[in-house]
Design an enzyme around this catalytic site. Structure first.
Site, PDB file in Angstrom:
ATOM      1  N   SER A 198       0.868  -1.179   0.000  1.00 15.22           N
ATOM      2  CA  SER A 198       0.000   0.000   0.000  1.00 15.22           C
ATOM      3  C   SER A 198       0.904   1.229   0.000  1.00 15.22           C
ATOM      4  O   SER A 198       1.222   1.788   1.049  1.00 15.22           O
ATOM      5  CB  SER A 198      -0.906  -0.018   1.238  1.00 15.22           C
ATOM      6  OG  SER A 198      -1.764   1.095   1.236  1.00 15.22           O
ATOM      7  N   SER A 199       1.321   1.647  -1.193  1.00 20.08           N
ATOM      8  CA  SER A 199       2.470   2.550  -1.321  1.00 20.08           C
ATOM      9  C   SER A 199       2.127   4.007  -1.563  1.00 20.08           C
ATOM     10  O   SER A 199       3.012   4.857  -1.458  1.00 20.08           O
ATOM     11  CB  SER A 199       3.377   2.076  -2.457  1.00 20.08           C
ATOM     12  OG  SER A 199       2.651   2.070  -3.676  1.00 20.08           O
TER      13      SER A 199
ATOM     14  N   PRO B 201       1.314   7.849  -1.178  1.00 16.65           N
ATOM     15  CA  PRO B 201       1.714   8.540  -2.412  1.00 16.65           C
ATOM     16  C   PRO B 201       3.150   8.305  -2.845  1.00 16.65           C
ATOM     17  O   PRO B 201       3.650   9.036  -3.710  1.00 16.65           O
ATOM     18  CB  PRO B 201       1.500  10.002  -2.043  1.00 16.65           C
ATOM     19  CG  PRO B 201       1.790  10.065  -0.597  1.00 16.65           C
ATOM     20  CD  PRO B 201       1.348   8.760  -0.011  1.00 16.65           C
ATOM     21  N   GLY B 202       3.854   7.362  -2.240  1.00 13.59           N
ATOM     22  CA  GLY B 202       5.190   7.022  -2.714  1.00 13.59           C
ATOM     23  C   GLY B 202       6.330   7.465  -1.825  1.00 13.59           C
ATOM     24  O   GLY B 202       7.496   7.314  -2.229  1.00 13.59           O
ATOM     25  N   GLY B 203       6.083   7.997  -0.638  1.00 19.02           N
ATOM     26  CA  GLY B 203       7.173   8.431   0.230  1.00 19.02           C
ATOM     27  C   GLY B 203       8.031   7.276   0.704  1.00 19.02           C
ATOM     28  O   GLY B 203       9.270   7.341   0.652  1.00 19.02           O
TER      29      GLY B 203
ATOM     30  N   ASP C  36      -0.987  -0.155  -5.160  1.00 12.57           N
ATOM     31  CA  ASP C  36      -2.026   0.533  -4.404  1.00 12.57           C
ATOM     32  C   ASP C  36      -3.368   0.219  -5.052  1.00 12.57           C
ATOM     33  O   ASP C  36      -3.495   0.186  -6.288  1.00 12.57           O
ATOM     34  CB  ASP C  36      -1.798   2.048  -4.379  1.00 12.57           C
ATOM     35  CG  ASP C  36      -2.582   2.709  -3.275  1.00 12.57           C
ATOM     36  OD1 ASP C  36      -2.056   2.821  -2.148  1.00 12.57           O
ATOM     37  OD2 ASP C  36      -3.737   3.115  -3.519  1.00 12.57           O
TER      38      ASP C  36
ATOM     39  N   ASP D  45       1.936  -0.805   4.927  1.00 13.48           N
ATOM     40  CA  ASP D  45       1.458   0.342   5.702  1.00 13.48           C
ATOM     41  C   ASP D  45      -0.060   0.366   5.527  1.00 13.48           C
ATOM     42  O   ASP D  45      -0.599   1.017   4.638  1.00 13.48           O
ATOM     43  CB  ASP D  45       2.107   1.633   5.202  1.00 13.48           C
ATOM     44  CG  ASP D  45       1.731   2.827   6.057  1.00 13.48           C
ATOM     45  OD1 ASP D  45       1.333   2.620   7.219  1.00 13.48           O
ATOM     46  OD2 ASP D  45       1.815   3.968   5.564  1.00 13.48           O
TER      47      ASP D  45
ATOM     48  N   CYS E 284      -0.918   4.140  11.242  1.00 12.33           N
ATOM     49  CA  CYS E 284      -0.901   5.456  11.882  1.00 12.33           C
ATOM     50  C   CYS E 284      -2.027   5.540  12.914  1.00 12.33           C
ATOM     51  O   CYS E 284      -2.649   6.590  13.093  1.00 12.33           O
ATOM     52  CB  CYS E 284      -1.019   6.569  10.852  1.00 12.33           C
ATOM     53  SG  CYS E 284      -2.470   6.439   9.790  1.00 12.33           S
TER      54      CYS E 284
END
Length: 707
Positions: free
Chosen positions: A412-413, A415-417, A436, A480, A537
């Protein structure tokens, strides 16, 4: 023409009025002033000096009267001593000596304060006292009460000290500044002592002296305030919860935030020592209900979420809620593929950005305190030298610890950070699959990957739960997972009111499915990997420890250390839940303790590709399939035997059988229907009918022909 001026008698004109009034400049500390010159006293100082003189004269007069009475008493005692025998003379002398010491001590205990005060303030008093003592000593050879030997035991009495303090307070009613330093027996002479200090500290400027006095006064005020606070706390009465009528009255009026905050503090104070501070007829649950209600009203949370938070932070709930009201600092991550952190920091400082390293735990993070330019539009940002990313998002990648030339999945990547962070650690080697489920969010991955100069990433759009059927065999997997966001309330304040129990259960169910899929995608036989990192989170146990416990029971994985040297350990025991003992290897991060977004990180090691219970399921499935195939074969055999027993095929042009076949087709193929059709469909010549006398028909089988 006028009179002529005589140049020989010219009167010299002196300085003007202002020049005459101006005094010559003085330089304190540089020029020695004449010590004999008397200082001008203020009106207040003159009054104090007059009072001291009156006290001294009064003291001297009282002293003379006591001495005279003492001399008379002594003469009477001497006359008695002459009459007594010489044997008891020594004892009598000793007795006299003791009596004289006791009397002198009683007299001096009442007057010693004035003696010491006068000795400190005036040299004249010291001379007078010394002269008086000499007179007393010369008058009699016996040891008297006022001798130098008695200085060791002469100390000021507390009673006299209190009287002097009260007198000084009465004299200084109109001057609050002087009263600020009255805390010992020399209170009434503080102003004069300050003048003496000025003589000693001539090098100090007036402003320094004033600052010194102000500091003393402030220190005393602070001590008094602390003492008063302590007494108020110790004498505080037991807090009583509001009654039902008071609650109804408050509900009808707009909320008073100050009153609610005060009540929150008082309830927390009671819960700190519940046994000693509670009301006799109140339970702990009553106080907790009131606390949750007040916290919801003050911080705008719903009751479900507030109950969860109070369970997590029973002693730190106020600190956590206050931390959620403040935004976390802006952090950026350096792209080590294009620059170094030192060079990036110097470039941004030159553009007016105030920043610092995020901490010792990260070598690529920077905290931005203030910026004169937008961070998302600088040339360095557009060139891909850094990315704006939360400090807590560094942690899952650090725990994953990717190695070069590995095959890694970021399930689950967007926005790519984290994807770009993994690529920078791998130095653009190996392969990264950034997946994603949301196609629109996957577009952000494409933009960041191109801007940061990543060349080893494949971007895909699949449902993470079905990804093992698409591809598997990865060395490391990062998940994530989507969550309720209870750790980032400062960013999204809608979480306070929008999240309820159904949302938490829905997120927890999705996280369990995704984690099992991530474990299935990982290869346990990998020489360098076989690790899965799970992060959210959220700070709720239902989305963190419960999900990990479920994965430990369903797959062949175990918990391993995350490699993060800070953060709080995960829960092993929480409320009614009991988790695996290794759950303490997980890490929790809170906004009020680490100044980061609320985060949870766990690292799993896969030690077998076999799925527990899968073999048994396949065995049961194969057995069921075999049983079904056997049943079908039996049916076919039965049908074939029935045809063989008839010996002839049914006649097609029989009109009676035609409609029966149509009815069978409509009713379906049932064994009961088949039996009915077998009874109805018969061929001529196959059976012979015989009737008994009773009218019942009997069917007799035709014997088989031997041919």
């Amino acid at each position: 023409m006028g009179r002529k001026r005589d140049p020989t008698q010219i009167v010299k004109s002196g300085p003007g009025k202002k020049a005459k009034k101006q005094q010559p400049p003085t330089f304190p500390g540089l020029l020695t002033e004449d010590k004999t010159e008397t200082k001008k006293l203020s009106s207040r100082q003159k009054k104090r000096l007059k009072n001291r003189e009156e006290k001294r004269q009064k003291f001297l007069s009282m002293k003379k009267e006591k001495e005279e009475s003492y001399q008379k008493l002594k003469a009477m005692k001497k006359s008695k001593q002459v009459e007594e025998s010489k044997e008891n003379k020594g004892n009598n002398n000793n007795r006299k000596r003791k009596i004289s010491k006791q009397e002198s001590s009683e007299e001096e205990d009442d007057e010693e304060d004035e003696l010491e005060d006068e000795s400190e303030e005036d040299g004249i008093n010291e001379e007078a006292e010394s002269s008086d003592e000499e007179e007393v000593e010369s008058s009699d050879e016996d040891p008297q009460g006022y001798t130098d030997d008695n200085k060791l035991w002469l100390k000021p009495s507390k009673r006299k000290m209190d009287e002097d303090v009260s007198e000084s307070e009465e004299e200084d009613e109109n001057d609050s500044d002087d009263d600020g330093d009255d805390d010992n027996m020399d209170d009434e002479f503080d102003s004069d002592e300050d003048e003496d200090d000025e003589d000693e500290n001539e090098d100090m400027l007036p402003i320094e002296k004033a600052a010194k006095k102000l500091n003393k006064k402030q220190e005393k005020d602070r001590k008094l305030a602390e003492a008063e606070l302590q007494t108020n706390i110790s004498e505080m009465e037991k807090y009583t919860l509001p009654s039902g009528q008071e609650i109804e009255k408050e509900s009808q009026q707009p909320p008073d935030l100050q009153l609610i905050l005060q009540r929150i503090k008082e309830v927390q104070h009671v819960l700190g020592d519940f046994k000693g501070r509670r009301e006799p007829d109140r339970t702990r649950q009553d106080y907790l209900d009131q606390l949750i209600k007040d916290l919801c009203a003050y911080y705008s949370y719903n009751e479900f979420l507030m109950e969860k938070l109070v369970q997590l932070f029973p002693h730190e709930i106020s600190e956590f809620l206050e931390a959620n009201e403040v935004q976390r600092p802006v952090t950026i991550r350096t792209n080590t593929l294009k620059t170094r952190r030192r060079d990036l920091a110097q470039a941004l400082i030159n553009r007016g950005v105030n920043l610092d390293p995020i901490g010792k735990w990260s070598k690529v993070g920077l905290v931005v305190y203030d910026s004169q330019v937008p961070l998302g539009a600088t040339p360095e940002y557009l060139a891909g030298h850094y990315i704006i990313q939360g400090g807590s998002s560094f942690l899952p990648v650090m725990a994953l610890a990717p190695q070069e030339n590995e095959r890694i999945l970021d399930m689950s990547s967007a926005p790519g950070g984290k994807t770009t962070h993994i690529a920078s650690l791998m130095k653009n080697t190996g392969v990264i699959f950034a997946n994603d489920a949301n196609k629109d969010r996957a577009k952000a991955i494409v933009g960041n990957v191109h801007r940061m100069g990543i060349t080893n990433t494949v971007i895909c759009n699949y449902d993470g739960r079905k990804f093992p059927s698409v591809m598997h065999g990865f060395d490391r997997v990062l998940l994530d997972a989507p969550c309720s966001g209870t750790g980032v309330i400062a960013k999204d304040t809608e979480v306070k009111m929008n999240k309820d129990e159904k949302d938490i259960q829905r997120c927890s169910h999705l996280q369990r499915e995704l984690l099992l899929a991530a474990i299935d995608c990982c290869d346990a036989k990998s020489s360098t990997g076989g690790y899965i990192v799970y992060s959210t989170c959220s700070i709720l146990v239902d989305e963190n420890e419960s999900v990990i416990e479920y994965a430990l029971n369903k797959r062949n994985v175990k918990l391993v250390p995350t490699g993060l040297d800070f953060g709080k350990e995960g829960y092993v025991n929480f409320e009614r839940h009991r988790f695996h003992p290794n759950m303490k290897l997980t890490r929790r991060f809170y906004p009020h303790t680490h100044n980061l977004d609320g985060f949870f990180v766990a690292k799993l090691k896969k030690f077998s590709n076999k799925i527990p219970g899968a073999e048994e399921k396949t065995r049961v499935a194969t057995e069921m399939a075999d049983s079904v195939s056997v049943a079908e074969d039996i049916k076919k055999e039965v049908a074939v035997k029935g045809e063989n027993q008839s010996g002839e095929e049914p006649v097609k042009d029989n009109k009676d059988t035609a409609p029966v076949k149509k009815d069978n087709k409509k009713k379906g193929s049932s064994k009961w229907n088949k039996k009915d059709t077998a009874k109805k469909t018969f061929k001529p010549g196959k059976f012979k009918k015989f009737k008994n006398n009773d009218g019942k028909s009997k069917q007799k089988k035709k014997p088989k022909s031997k041919n």
